[in-house]
Scaffold this motif. Structure first.
Motif, PDB file in Angstrom:
ATOM      1  N   GLY A  57       0.822  -1.204   0.000  1.00  0.00           N
ATOM      2  CA  GLY A  57       0.000   0.000   0.000  1.00  0.00           C
ATOM      3  C   GLY A  57       0.856   1.253   0.000  1.00  0.00           C
ATOM      4  O   GLY A  57       2.003   1.238  -0.441  1.00  0.00           O
ATOM      5  N   MET A  58       0.285   2.347   0.535  1.00  0.00           N
ATOM      6  CA  MET A  58       0.960   3.650   0.556  1.00  0.00           C
ATOM      7  C   MET A  58       0.935   4.242   1.956  1.00  0.00           C
ATOM      8  O   MET A  58      -0.027   4.071   2.696  1.00  0.00           O
ATOM      9  N   ILE A  59       2.010   4.965   2.289  1.00  0.00           N
ATOM     10  CA  ILE A  59       2.118   5.711   3.543  1.00  0.00           C
ATOM     11  C   ILE A  59       2.257   7.181   3.168  1.00  0.00           C
ATOM     12  O   ILE A  59       3.127   7.542   2.373  1.00  0.00           O
ATOM     13  N   ASN A  60       1.396   8.038   3.737  1.00  0.00           N
ATOM     14  CA  ASN A  60       1.447   9.482   3.491  1.00  0.00           C
ATOM     15  C   ASN A  60       1.418  10.223   4.814  1.00  0.00           C
ATOM     16  O   ASN A  60       0.782   9.778   5.763  1.00  0.00           O
ATOM     17  N   GLY A  61       2.077  11.363   4.861  1.00  0.00           N
ATOM     18  CA  GLY A  61       2.082  12.190   6.057  1.00  0.00           C
ATOM     19  C   GLY A  61       3.195  13.214   5.998  1.00  0.00           C
ATOM     20  O   GLY A  61       3.766  13.479   4.928  1.00  0.00           O
ATOM     21  N   LYS A  77       7.755  15.800   3.690  1.00  0.00           N
ATOM     22  CA  LYS A  77       6.556  15.086   3.244  1.00  0.00           C
ATOM     23  C   LYS A  77       6.879  13.616   3.008  1.00  0.00           C
ATOM     24  O   LYS A  77       7.898  13.303   2.401  1.00  0.00           O
ATOM     25  N   LEU A  78       6.002  12.775   3.502  1.00  0.00           N
ATOM     26  CA  LEU A  78       6.132  11.336   3.293  1.00  0.00           C
ATOM     27  C   LEU A  78       5.151  10.884   2.229  1.00  0.00           C
ATOM     28  O   LEU A  78       3.974  11.219   2.294  1.00  0.00           O
ATOM     29  N   GLN A  79       5.635  10.175   1.283  1.00  0.00           N
ATOM     30  CA  GLN A  79       4.792   9.543   0.270  1.00  0.00           C
ATOM     31  C   GLN A  79       5.591   8.340  -0.218  1.00  0.00           C
ATOM     32  O   GLN A  79       6.386   8.430  -1.138  1.00  0.00           O
ATOM     33  N   LEU A  80       5.384   7.215   0.474  1.00  0.00           N
ATOM     34  CA  LEU A  80       6.191   6.058   0.149  1.00  0.00           C
ATOM     35  C   LEU A  80       5.362   4.795   0.043  1.00  0.00           C
ATOM     36  O   LEU A  80       4.279   4.694   0.605  1.00  0.00           O
ATOM     37  N   GLU A  81       5.910   3.873  -0.693  1.00  0.00           N
ATOM     38  CA  GLU A  81       5.252   2.602  -0.945  1.00  0.00           C
ATOM     39  C   GLU A  81       5.572   1.636   0.189  1.00  0.00           C
ATOM     40  O   GLU A  81       6.709   1.553   0.654  1.00  0.00           O
ATOM     41  N   LEU A  82       4.565   0.911   0.624  1.00  0.00           N
ATOM     42  CA  LEU A  82       4.711  -0.080   1.684  1.00  0.00           C
ATOM     43  C   LEU A  82       4.601  -1.461   1.058  1.00  0.00           C
ATOM     44  O   LEU A  82       3.643  -1.742   0.346  1.00  0.00           O
ATOM     45  N   GLN A  83       5.599  -2.314   1.310  1.00  0.00           N
ATOM     46  CA  GLN A  83       5.563  -3.664   0.772  1.00  0.00           C
ATOM     47  C   GLN A  83       6.321  -4.579   1.732  1.00  0.00           C
ATOM     48  O   GLN A  83       7.538  -4.471   1.880  1.00  0.00           O
ATOM     49  N   GLU A  84       5.582  -5.449   2.417  1.00  0.00           N
ATOM     50  CA  GLU A  84       6.161  -6.372   3.394  1.00  0.00           C
ATOM     51  C   GLU A  84       5.572  -7.762   3.216  1.00  0.00           C
ATOM     52  O   GLU A  84       4.440  -7.908   2.776  1.00  0.00           O
ATOM     53  N   GLU A  85       6.346  -8.754   3.581  1.00  0.00           N
ATOM     54  CA  GLU A  85       5.905 -10.148   3.573  1.00  0.00           C
ATOM     55  C   GLU A  85       5.894 -10.627   5.023  1.00  0.00           C
ATOM     56  O   GLU A  85       6.861 -10.442   5.746  1.00  0.00           O
ATOM     57  N   LEU A  86       4.800 -11.274   5.426  1.00  0.00           N
ATOM     58  CA  LEU A  86       4.635 -11.754   6.790  1.00  0.00           C
ATOM     59  C   LEU A  86       4.290 -13.240   6.775  1.00  0.00           C
ATOM     60  O   LEU A  86       3.741 -13.730   5.791  1.00  0.00           O
ATOM     61  N   THR A  87       4.590 -13.924   7.875  1.00  0.00           N
ATOM     62  CA  THR A  87       4.244 -15.335   7.985  1.00  0.00           C
ATOM     63  C   THR A  87       3.977 -15.696   9.437  1.00  0.00           C
ATOM     64  O   THR A  87       4.499 -15.047  10.341  1.00  0.00           O
ATOM     65  N   ASN A  88       3.166 -16.740   9.625  1.00  0.00           N
ATOM     66  CA  ASN A  88       2.963 -17.283  10.967  1.00  0.00           C
ATOM     67  C   ASN A  88       3.536 -18.692  11.058  1.00  0.00           C
ATOM     68  O   ASN A  88       3.306 -19.401  12.019  1.00  0.00           O
TER      69      ASN A  88
END
Length: 166
Positions: A57-61, A77-88
């Motif tokens: 997604g996107m992070i803005n602020g 100004k923050l405008q960056l792409e969020l991309q993470e991989e998670l696991t359980n």
């Protein structure tokens, strides 16, 4: 900011949209504290595939940084792409993955880490920042000082007399 992901882990759904505002007034790393000037908004999607969750997604602020040259605070100004991989899955030993050990996900740490990693190494209030006087410490963006500034780099000062006619 805790997000309930039990429906994704229980395989009831495969996708979850997230639209949140981080409620922090500031956050920090080991060296610096960053004040939040404009709320940090996150619009993201969690997608379940096998034993993995993909967060994108996107992070803005807007946050406050300190200039590397003149030490004045300025807004960034923050405008960056969020991309993470998670696991359980505890058997997955990939260092790039974020491990989840229950049915909730704390987005705050993930967002703060992404912001910190995206910040420039040299933080400048403006591209042509003049910095501070090396002798008296006056901010050269606000005015000049009366110090004599040697045009010689102190690391090269010994070379000055190398070609003199003595």
């Amino acid at each position: 900011m805790i997000i309930n992901i039990s429906d994704l882990i229980g395989k009831k759904t495969t996708k979850k949209d997230i639209d949140v505002v981080l409620d922090s007034k500031s956050f920090s790393d080991d060296y610096e504290t960053y004040e939040v000037l404009e709320p940090i908004k996150v619009k993201a999607t969690l997608v379940k595939t096998e034993d993995m969750l993909s967060l994108y997604g996107m992070i803005n602020g807007e946050i406050q940084l300190s200039c590397s040259r003149c030490l004045e605070n300025f807004s960034y100004k923050l405008q960056l792409e969020l991309q993470e991989e998670l696991t359980n899955n505890p058997e997955n030993k990939d260092d790039e993955l974020i491990f989840i050990n229950n049915d909730t996900l704390d987005l705050t740490e993930i967002i703060e880490n992404n912001i910190i990693m995206s910040l420039p190494i040299q933080r400048l209030c403006k591209k042509d920042c003049k910095g501070l006087c090396q002798v008296c410490g006056v901010n050269l963006n606000k005015g000049n000082c009366n110090c004599e500034s040697p045009d010689i780099d102190p690391r090269l000062a010994k070379l000055k007399g190398l070609f003199s006619n003595n």
